[in-house]
Scaffold this motif. Sequence first.
Motif, PDB file in Angstrom:
ATOM      1  N   CYS A  72      87.926  52.672  80.448  1.00 46.28           N
ATOM      2  CA  CYS A  72      87.321  53.983  80.216  1.00 46.28           C
ATOM      3  C   CYS A  72      85.793  53.881  80.254  1.00 46.28           C
ATOM      4  CB  CYS A  72      87.797  54.523  78.869  1.00 46.28           C
ATOM      5  SG  CYS A  72      87.205  56.196  78.504  1.00 46.28           S
ATOM      6  N   LYS A  73      85.140  55.046  80.329  1.00 47.59           N
ATOM      7  CA  LYS A  73      83.676  55.078  80.291  1.00 47.59           C
ATOM      8  C   LYS A  73      83.132  54.496  78.996  1.00 47.59           C
ATOM      9  CE  LYS A  73      83.301  59.226  83.176  1.00 47.59           C
ATOM     10  NZ  LYS A  73      82.862  60.642  83.215  1.00 47.59           N
ATOM     11  N   CYS A  74      83.941  54.604  77.908  1.00 46.69           N
ATOM     12  CA  CYS A  74      83.502  54.076  76.620  1.00 46.69           C
ATOM     13  C   CYS A  74      83.779  52.586  76.495  1.00 46.69           C
ATOM     14  CB  CYS A  74      84.192  54.828  75.493  1.00 46.69           C
ATOM     15  SG  CYS A  74      85.986  54.579  75.413  1.00 46.69           S
ATOM     16  N   SER A  75      84.219  51.946  77.613  1.00 49.44           N
ATOM     17  CA  SER A  75      84.498  50.501  77.695  1.00 49.44           C
ATOM     18  C   SER A  75      85.843  50.109  77.080  1.00 49.44           C
ATOM     19  CB  SER A  75      83.374  49.674  77.038  1.00 49.44           C
ATOM     20  OG  SER A  75      82.148  49.923  77.682  1.00 49.44           O
ATOM     21  N   ALA A  76      86.624  51.072  76.583  1.00 53.07           N
ATOM     22  CA  ALA A  76      87.964  50.750  76.067  1.00 53.07           C
ATOM     23  C   ALA A  76      88.894  50.415  77.231  1.00 53.07           C
ATOM     24  CB  ALA A  76      88.508  51.921  75.266  1.00 53.07           C
ATOM     25  N   GLU A  77      89.745  49.401  77.079  1.00 51.82           N
ATOM     26  CA  GLU A  77      90.697  48.977  78.105  1.00 51.82           C
ATOM     27  C   GLU A  77      92.114  49.179  77.578  1.00 51.82           C
ATOM     28  OE1 GLU A  77      89.738  45.283  80.208  1.00 51.82           O
ATOM     29  OE2 GLU A  77      87.922  45.163  78.995  1.00 51.82           O
ATOM     30  N   PHE A  78      92.940  49.842  78.370  1.00 53.11           N
ATOM     31  CA  PHE A  78      94.303  50.120  77.928  1.00 53.11           C
ATOM     32  C   PHE A  78      95.232  50.261  79.132  1.00 53.11           C
ATOM     33  CE2 PHE A  78      92.004  54.092  78.306  1.00 53.11           C
ATOM     34  CZ  PHE A  78      92.864  54.906  79.031  1.00 53.11           C
ATOM     35  N   CYS A  79      96.529  50.290  78.858  1.00 47.25           N
ATOM     36  CA  CYS A  79      97.547  50.448  79.897  1.00 47.25           C
ATOM     37  C   CYS A  79      97.745  51.925  80.181  1.00 47.25           C
ATOM     38  CB  CYS A  79      98.857  49.805  79.448  1.00 47.25           C
ATOM     39  SG  CYS A  79     100.247  50.124  80.563  1.00 47.25           S
ATOM     40  N   TYR A  80      97.757  52.308  81.455  1.00 43.44           N
ATOM     41  CA  TYR A  80      97.901  53.717  81.813  1.00 43.44           C
ATOM     42  C   TYR A  80      99.305  54.237  81.527  1.00 43.44           C
ATOM     43  CZ  TYR A  80      97.415  58.021  84.514  1.00 43.44           C
ATOM     44  OH  TYR A  80      97.356  59.350  84.895  1.00 43.44           O
ATOM     45  N   VAL A  81     100.293  53.360  81.512  1.00 42.61           N
ATOM     46  CA  VAL A  81     101.682  53.781  81.320  1.00 42.61           C
ATOM     47  C   VAL A  81     101.956  54.146  79.859  1.00 42.61           C
ATOM     48  CG1 VAL A  81     104.098  53.099  81.527  1.00 42.61           C
ATOM     49  CG2 VAL A  81     102.447  52.401  83.271  1.00 42.61           C
ATOM     50  N   CYS A  82     101.561  53.257  78.940  1.00 41.34           N
ATOM     51  CA  CYS A  82     101.892  53.466  77.527  1.00 41.34           C
ATOM     52  C   CYS A  82     100.692  53.764  76.648  1.00 41.34           C
ATOM     53  CB  CYS A  82     102.644  52.251  76.986  1.00 41.34           C
ATOM     54  SG  CYS A  82     101.644  50.734  76.973  1.00 41.34           S
ATOM     55  N   GLY A  83      99.485  53.525  77.131  1.00 45.25           N
ATOM     56  CA  GLY A  83      98.288  53.805  76.359  1.00 45.25           C
ATOM     57  C   GLY A  83      97.895  52.725  75.386  1.00 45.25           C
ATOM     58  N   ILE A  84      98.678  51.644  75.310  1.00 42.62           N
ATOM     59  CA  ILE A  84      98.381  50.554  74.383  1.00 42.62           C
ATOM     60  C   ILE A  84      97.249  49.701  74.954  1.00 42.62           C
ATOM     61  CG2 ILE A  84      99.336  48.481  73.280  1.00 42.62           C
ATOM     62  CD1 ILE A  84     102.026  49.826  73.240  1.00 42.62           C
ATOM     63  N   GLU A  85      96.534  49.053  74.056  1.00 44.20           N
ATOM     64  CA  GLU A  85      95.431  48.180  74.478  1.00 44.20           C
ATOM     65  C   GLU A  85      95.920  47.186  75.531  1.00 44.20           C
ATOM     66  OE1 GLU A  85      92.089  45.157  72.502  1.00 44.20           O
ATOM     67  OE2 GLU A  85      93.617  46.135  71.249  1.00 44.20           O
ATOM     68  N   TRP A  86      95.077  46.964  76.546  1.00 44.39           N
ATOM     69  CA  TRP A  86      95.479  46.166  77.694  1.00 44.39           C
ATOM     70  C   TRP A  86      95.924  44.761  77.296  1.00 44.39           C
ATOM     71  CZ3 TRP A  86      97.391  46.973  82.120  1.00 44.39           C
ATOM     72  CH2 TRP A  86      97.362  46.006  83.137  1.00 44.39           C
ATOM     73  N   LYS A  87      96.988  44.283  77.967  1.00 45.02           N
ATOM     74  CA  LYS A  87      97.594  42.965  77.771  1.00 45.02           C
ATOM     75  C   LYS A  87      98.387  42.866  76.464  1.00 45.02           C
ATOM     76  CE  LYS A  87      94.388  40.270  80.604  1.00 45.02           C
ATOM     77  NZ  LYS A  87      93.455  39.114  80.656  1.00 45.02           N
ATOM     78  N   ASN A  88      98.670  44.019  75.866  1.00 41.42           N
ATOM     79  CA  ASN A  88      99.478  44.020  74.648  1.00 41.42           C
ATOM     80  C   ASN A  88     100.802  44.765  74.838  1.00 41.42           C
ATOM     81  OD1 ASN A  88      97.751  42.555  72.881  1.00 41.42           O
ATOM     82  ND2 ASN A  88      96.461  44.356  72.656  1.00 41.42           N
ATOM     83  N   CYS A  89     101.189  44.953  76.107  1.00 40.90           N
ATOM     84  CA  CYS A  89     102.460  45.624  76.390  1.00 40.90           C
ATOM     85  C   CYS A  89     103.171  44.893  77.526  1.00 40.90           C
ATOM     86  CB  CYS A  89     102.218  47.084  76.776  1.00 40.90           C
ATOM     87  SG  CYS A  89     101.307  47.292  78.325  1.00 40.90           S
ATOM     88  N   ARG A  90     104.409  45.329  77.819  1.00 40.91           N
ATOM     89  CA  ARG A  90     105.213  44.692  78.866  1.00 40.91           C
ATOM     90  C   ARG A  90     105.393  45.599  80.081  1.00 40.91           C
ATOM     91  NH1 ARG A  90     110.102  41.734  75.411  1.00 40.91           N
ATOM     92  NH2 ARG A  90     108.719  40.414  74.105  1.00 40.91           N
ATOM     93  N   CYS A  91     104.539  46.583  80.237  1.00 40.37           N
ATOM     94  CA  CYS A  91     104.630  47.496  81.386  1.00 40.37           C
ATOM     95  C   CYS A  91     104.259  46.762  82.673  1.00 40.37           C
ATOM     96  CB  CYS A  91     103.707  48.691  81.179  1.00 40.37           C
ATOM     97  SG  CYS A  91     104.073  49.665  79.703  1.00 40.37           S
ATOM     98  N   ASP A  92     104.713  47.334  83.792  1.00 40.39           N
ATOM     99  CA  ASP A  92     104.354  46.769  85.096  1.00 40.39           C
ATOM    100  C   ASP A  92     102.845  46.844  85.294  1.00 40.39           C
ATOM    101  OD1 ASP A  92     107.002  46.268  85.693  1.00 40.39           O
ATOM    102  OD2 ASP A  92     107.291  48.216  86.667  1.00 40.39           O
ATOM    103  N   VAL A  93     102.313  45.821  85.929  1.00 44.56           N
ATOM    104  CA  VAL A  93     100.859  45.795  86.158  1.00 44.56           C
ATOM    105  C   VAL A  93     100.427  46.904  87.100  1.00 44.56           C
ATOM    106  CG1 VAL A  93      98.948  44.406  87.030  1.00 44.56           C
ATOM    107  CG2 VAL A  93     100.776  43.326  85.713  1.00 44.56           C
ATOM    108  N   ALA A  94     101.280  47.258  88.080  1.00 45.27           N
ATOM    109  CA  ALA A  94     100.940  48.288  89.055  1.00 45.27           C
ATOM    110  C   ALA A  94     102.171  49.094  89.414  1.00 45.27           C
ATOM    111  CB  ALA A  94     100.323  47.668  90.308  1.00 45.27           C
TER     112      ALA A  94
END
Length: 457
Positions: free
Chosen positions: A342-364
């Motif tokens: 995000c513009k605010c520098s927050a990184e998260f998964c687009y599928v579930c909204g959880i902080e990036w690398k803390n979920c098991r969603c597909d990368v793409a």
Amino acid sequence: MSASTISIQPSHPTVLDDELAALALQLEEIEIFSQSSKGKHPVNQPPDVEVAFASFQAELAEHKTFLADRKLAESIGAAVHSDGLLIGELTSQEVQFYEDRRHVLRISNEDPEIEAPPSAVRQALSHDVHDWMSTLSATVAQTTVLDFSDNEDNAGPSMSFAERQAETIKKLSMEFQCAFCLDRFPRALMVSLKCSHRYCGDCAKGLFIRATRDEDLYPPRCCKQCVPLQLVAKHMQADELATFELASIEYTMRNRTYCSNLECNTFIHPDNIEPHTGRATCSKCATATCSGCNNAYHPENACPEDEGLRETQALAQSMGWRSCNNCDRVIQLRTGCNHITCKCSAEFCYVCGIEWKNCRCDVADLHRIEERAEEVVNRDAPPDLPQAVWQQRVDDVFNELRDRHECEHSRRFERKTHGQPKKGFRCELCSNRHWKYILQCHLCYLNVCEDCRRNRI
């Protein structure tokens, strides 16, 4: 444009004049003695007396040159001191004249609706501007601070004032290409950045002006490195500096207050917000706004539900868009992997909204990658391309994008000038159209303009 002449005021007789006169007499006496005392001696073996006199004569001549250079320097310095205001005004007028002429040429060359001037006129204008810039560079060199120190800090043979002045003029007369507009400018009118790129004054200022209008461009940067404001401030007006400083405060705040007057909608500085009541007063139209809900100020009443915000959130949810958990911005993923920054520098998964690398969603999402592959092929393919060839190109691009879905772009951009559409090349980040060329990433086929290449990605 009328020309003005700046004369160097003659200095009054000083100690330097007395020393120069004494040195001249000594040199005359030594010359007379040398002529009268010449005798016979072996070749390349002069007597010690003649060697001593020759050395002393050379030393006196060198010191005389030094004093003459210093006298000239002090004379120029005195003229600059007495005529400083006049010189500054003339230089400012000349710079404005040059910028106005260059701006007219740029408009006529880039705007397709304006007929470009004939080649003979363009050549004449270019020749006049080049000659004028050479003269201006010399003027700027002569009006800079002069160093009258007797000590030489740099290694190597010492230089006289005239030689140092010539070297300064030579450096200031050198022209470099602006990394943004690609025009050439004298060194004195350019801004040098840490990434080794050089910008002309207008383009450097443009980085900061655009940043006040587009938060994506803040902070102003080139090659992922921030551009210090102090390098560009001298090219900006006072109101432009004030606007940028206000935008800097706005972009660094999470909870911002904007004027509730829809015709104004100006950002309200925190200093204009009463801490206990939440009453925010707009400095532009004096409208009172509630800092809690950005609606009209309502004392002693709870903030009403924001109907517009609720509808926006409902639309985002129905379209599958994601809101940033840190700043509540609504984000739509068009292509690429599910890793969102995000513009605010927050990184998260687009599928579930959880902080990036803390979920098991597909990368793409392979479906999005396939849509992007078709978009790339349709963008560059001729209208009569056979279906089989089209499908093969889509498959090839899909395979490449699948392996490079998280492209960092690096420096692998190609300047594309052929196959220009009738409406010009379109930048896929800012949507602006450009007539000369577009830059394309070798890895993910992203088309961007020069501005977005250096300042957005």
